[in-house]
Design an enzyme around this catalytic site. Sequence first.
Site, PDB file in Angstrom:
ATOM      1  N   LYS A 129      -3.771  16.465   0.577  1.00 46.01           N
ATOM      2  CA  LYS A 129      -2.524  17.227   0.877  1.00 46.01           C
ATOM      3  C   LYS A 129      -2.911  18.548   1.712  1.00 46.01           C
ATOM      4  O   LYS A 129      -3.808  19.283   1.272  1.00 46.01           O
ATOM      5  CB  LYS A 129      -2.183  17.934  -0.456  1.00 46.01           C
ATOM      6  N   LYS A 146       8.733   6.035  -3.648  1.00 45.13           N
ATOM      7  CA  LYS A 146       8.377   6.517  -5.293  1.00 45.13           C
ATOM      8  C   LYS A 146       9.765   5.926  -5.751  1.00 45.13           C
ATOM      9  O   LYS A 146      10.750   6.447  -5.603  1.00 45.13           O
ATOM     10  CB  LYS A 146       8.479   7.651  -5.329  1.00 45.13           C
TER      11      LYS A 146
END
Length: 350
Positions: free
Chosen positions: A149, A257
């Site tokens: 990230k 997702k």
Amino acid sequence: MKAAFAKYTLDFINPAGTSRGVLLQKDTYFLKIWDEQCPERFGLGECALFKGLSAEDNDRYEPKLRELCCNIALGMETDLAEFSSIQFGLETAILDFANGCRRVCFDNDFARGTCHIPINGLVWMGTKDEMIARINEKVAAGFHVIKLKIGAIDFNQELEMISHIRRRYSERDLTIRVDANGAFSPDTVMERLGRLSEYSIHSIEQPIKAGQWEEMARVCEKSPIPVALDEELIGITNPMMMMTILRSIRPHYIILKPSLMGGFAGSTEWLKMAAQFGTGGWITSALESNVGLNAIAQWVTTLQVRIPQGLGTGTLYHNNIASPLEQHADYLCCNPSKGWDIPDFNWITE
């Protein structure tokens, strides 16, 4: 049939840093359905609302769950077009019920414990030294693919961190994926992608914020690093809109997702359309508990995937739901000899 839902708060073991802030807790909802003649047997699903990211993050969420439970009791349909995670939870609860209320949505080799799923190691944002330490921990644990990230600390420090890791681990030893969560601006994105490309980066997720289709198309066309769409796809369930996004932007990959993209049905539609453009992709968790993660892993197995998936989230929480899921080195598996321990939730029926 009867149905009920319950809210549950998951507590992170360590703060989870992203460019949108630091996560300490995550609320989720569980949905169960059962036959009144046999209430001890129930199908279980997870409605994994993601505050700040889900398109359905509004004050209509719990009322929609109440409506759903009432309609199931009445044998009526419920419009869930704008409630992706509830659609996902309902799908999984129905599949679980149909498969004998064993927390089995897809009765396949994963559910039987005879195959495993390769996964990447997720490294949350932190200081440069913290992230380097976390990367070393992931490699020591057996990961060959990591996802970083980025976008929350100084970009030059992030480059120093990646440079440090590349000096220690070659491209052959370690694949690096990065996720910017839309942190770069259209004015700086190409310069930053150019600098990142010096370190053999596999791909970058969502380099600029979602909704800037022309800019994103330009980035995908000119980027020296393959670009994956993530937030860009959230809440898009109309097939014509799906096709428009893929045709207009032409990403190299899409990241799916199921909780945020119309459940298994919506995610399957995305995969079918992406294949028409030669666009690859993989599946990631939306930080579900083990209930949702288990269902996603079983579904992923039906896709016969070979590249590492983003399903290494089962060890994030102090109070995750005890399950047969196990993570060993860089793969996720199911150990059928272990049972489920579903807490005594405060179920709400209407």
